[in-house]
Design an enzyme around this catalytic site. Sequence first.
Site, mmCIF file in Angstrom:
data_model
loop_
_atom_site.group_PDB
_atom_site.id
_atom_site.type_symbol
_atom_site.label_atom_id
_atom_site.label_comp_id
_atom_site.label_asym_id
_atom_site.label_seq_id
_atom_site.Cartn_x
_atom_site.Cartn_y
_atom_site.Cartn_z
ATOM 1 N N PHE A 18 0.942 -1.294 0.029
ATOM 2 C CA PHE A 18 0.026 -0.109 0.011
ATOM 3 C C PHE A 18 0.793 1.407 0.146
ATOM 4 O O PHE A 18 0.599 2.262 -0.849
ATOM 5 C CB PHE A 18 -1.023 -0.103 1.301
ATOM 6 C CG PHE A 18 -1.731 1.142 1.301
ATOM 7 C CD1 PHE A 18 -2.588 1.606 0.402
ATOM 8 C CD2 PHE A 18 -1.669 1.843 2.649
ATOM 9 C CE1 PHE A 18 -3.409 2.575 0.504
ATOM 10 C CE2 PHE A 18 -2.721 3.138 2.759
ATOM 11 C CZ PHE A 18 -3.678 3.442 1.721
ATOM 12 N N ARG A 41 6.422 -10.190 -5.354
ATOM 13 C CA ARG A 41 5.659 -10.515 -6.609
ATOM 14 C C ARG A 41 5.700 -9.172 -7.762
ATOM 15 O O ARG A 41 5.960 -8.124 -7.116
ATOM 16 C CB ARG A 41 4.237 -10.584 -6.352
ATOM 17 C CG ARG A 41 3.369 -9.405 -5.867
ATOM 18 C CD ARG A 41 1.888 -9.638 -6.025
ATOM 19 N NE ARG A 41 1.342 -8.209 -5.412
ATOM 20 C CZ ARG A 41 0.931 -7.985 -4.387
ATOM 21 N NH1 ARG A 41 1.247 -8.601 -3.349
ATOM 22 N NH2 ARG A 41 0.148 -6.798 -3.916
ATOM 23 N N HIS A 42 5.696 -9.570 -8.906
ATOM 24 C CA HIS A 42 6.323 -8.698 -9.859
ATOM 25 C C HIS A 42 5.423 -7.346 -10.041
ATOM 26 O O HIS A 42 4.204 -7.719 -9.978
ATOM 27 C CB HIS A 42 6.260 -9.293 -11.351
ATOM 28 C CG HIS A 42 7.052 -8.336 -12.233
ATOM 29 N ND1 HIS A 42 6.123 -7.609 -13.128
ATOM 30 C CD2 HIS A 42 8.140 -8.186 -12.792
ATOM 31 C CE1 HIS A 42 7.000 -6.954 -14.025
ATOM 32 N NE2 HIS A 42 8.114 -7.187 -13.961
ATOM 33 N N ALA A 78 9.327 -3.459 3.752
ATOM 34 C CA ALA A 78 8.901 -5.191 3.679
ATOM 35 C C ALA A 78 8.707 -5.448 5.101
ATOM 36 O O ALA A 78 9.880 -5.048 5.902
ATOM 37 C CB ALA A 78 9.939 -5.790 3.017
ATOM 38 N N ALA A 79 7.727 -6.104 5.577
ATOM 39 C CA ALA A 79 7.702 -6.667 6.945
ATOM 40 C C ALA A 79 6.565 -7.597 6.936
ATOM 41 O O ALA A 79 5.702 -7.753 5.988
ATOM 42 C CB ALA A 79 7.415 -5.389 7.695
ATOM 43 N N ARG A 80 6.447 -8.322 7.987
ATOM 44 C CA ARG A 80 5.218 -9.169 8.308
ATOM 45 C C ARG A 80 4.453 -8.530 9.141
ATOM 46 O O ARG A 80 4.887 -7.790 10.202
ATOM 47 C CB ARG A 80 5.763 -10.758 8.988
ATOM 48 C CG ARG A 80 4.539 -11.592 9.213
ATOM 49 C CD ARG A 80 5.068 -12.839 9.703
ATOM 50 N NE ARG A 80 4.133 -13.853 9.670
ATOM 51 C CZ ARG A 80 3.200 -14.142 10.803
ATOM 52 N NH1 ARG A 80 3.089 -13.567 11.945
ATOM 53 N NH2 ARG A 80 2.406 -15.033 10.455
ATOM 54 N N SER A 123 6.487 1.231 13.445
ATOM 55 C CA SER A 123 4.954 1.486 13.807
ATOM 56 C C SER A 123 4.669 1.806 15.005
ATOM 57 O O SER A 123 5.579 1.857 16.092
ATOM 58 C CB SER A 123 4.488 -0.306 13.738
ATOM 59 O OG SER A 123 3.246 -0.254 14.185
ATOM 60 N N TYR A 149 3.835 -8.424 16.840
ATOM 61 C CA TYR A 149 4.245 -7.540 15.760
ATOM 62 C C TYR A 149 5.081 -6.266 16.522
ATOM 63 O O TYR A 149 6.186 -5.857 15.770
ATOM 64 C CB TYR A 149 2.946 -7.067 14.843
ATOM 65 C CG TYR A 149 3.219 -5.977 14.049
ATOM 66 C CD1 TYR A 149 3.941 -6.205 12.915
ATOM 67 C CD2 TYR A 149 2.481 -4.689 14.135
ATOM 68 C CE1 TYR A 149 4.343 -5.137 11.962
ATOM 69 C CE2 TYR A 149 2.723 -3.603 13.272
ATOM 70 C CZ TYR A 149 3.601 -3.948 12.064
ATOM 71 O OH TYR A 149 3.833 -3.105 11.319
ATOM 72 N N LYS A 153 9.026 -5.048 15.719
ATOM 73 C CA LYS A 153 9.389 -3.895 15.365
ATOM 74 C C LYS A 153 10.461 -3.064 16.114
ATOM 75 O O LYS A 153 11.347 -2.375 15.711
ATOM 76 C CB LYS A 153 7.793 -2.833 14.997
ATOM 77 C CG LYS A 153 7.330 -3.216 13.756
ATOM 78 C CD LYS A 153 7.985 -2.921 12.487
ATOM 79 C CE LYS A 153 7.277 -2.950 11.189
ATOM 80 N NZ LYS A 153 7.972 -2.748 9.800
#
Length: 325
Positions: A18, A41-42, A78-80, A123, A149, A153
Amino acid sequence: MHTSFNPHSFLVTGASGFVGRALTQYLGAQAGTHVVCAARRHIPCTAPNMTFFQCNDALETQDWHTALNGVEVVIHLAARVHVMQDTAASPADEFRRINVQGSINVARQAADAGTRRFIFISSLKVNGEQTRPGHPFQANDAANPQDPYGISKHEAEQALLAIGRETGMEIVILRPPLIYGPGVRANFERLMRLVQRGVPLPFGAVHNVRSMVALENFVDLIALSTWHAQAPGKIFLVSDDHDVSIAQLLRMLAKGMKKYIWLIPIPPALIVALACLAGKSMDASRLLDSLQVDISETKRTLNWQPPYAMQEAINKTVTSFISKQ
């Protein structure tokens, strides 16, 4: 002593997300820049100065050598992320693997490659889950993460600051609250659907205070952080600098949709009790609790003001949502 500089080469991890999509478009539109868009993903590169780098699920072992060639600034998105129904055998271990070890891996390779600045998108969950009325989170508050989470972080922040002290690479940390804008999903999208349907909502007596940040405002702050001399070594909170209750937010959404909204004044305690009976206590907390941030330090240090007013940003979000119906 840090100095301002004019970076031209960027690596954005999590470029398909996003925030990542909006940020790469923004950076790619600047004259003379080159943006490496890294994602699992591309994604199409919409300008000749943007290139795609395919990464894998194992961020903790990913080889970033090719992607980092000539890069001056890394923006690590990039993160979970927070997972509502986590199926991992050990969620805490998964968060640490991706969010901590993965961040350490790219940061160490960036430092070895001569990258000057590393911006970590953290976050607000590092600060905690809620605030008391009149006591917003401050930039210098002690960390108080409550879930795996948020803990991951915070651990990543500490590791990256240590890498910065060890290598001299400039580290900047940004802690956003809920981010909304065109294409937003999850709870914010659900609120828009409720307003669109015109159903009565039980939040007329809720007077909580919540901070959010519009996608465009957040991207603006990230871009500023890539070059500002006062940014390195610091942790910045961010918001629209316009805090709202859930009732006020719903009215702003209705205004953007040009729809009437009926908010029934049900006592918050009764809403919580009913939510608990329905097994939705966490959902009730996200709607009813206060979560407010004070961004005065961010504004003062970086001489920054959110460029978009909240109602303007909500109108754009709503317009995009309706156009996709």
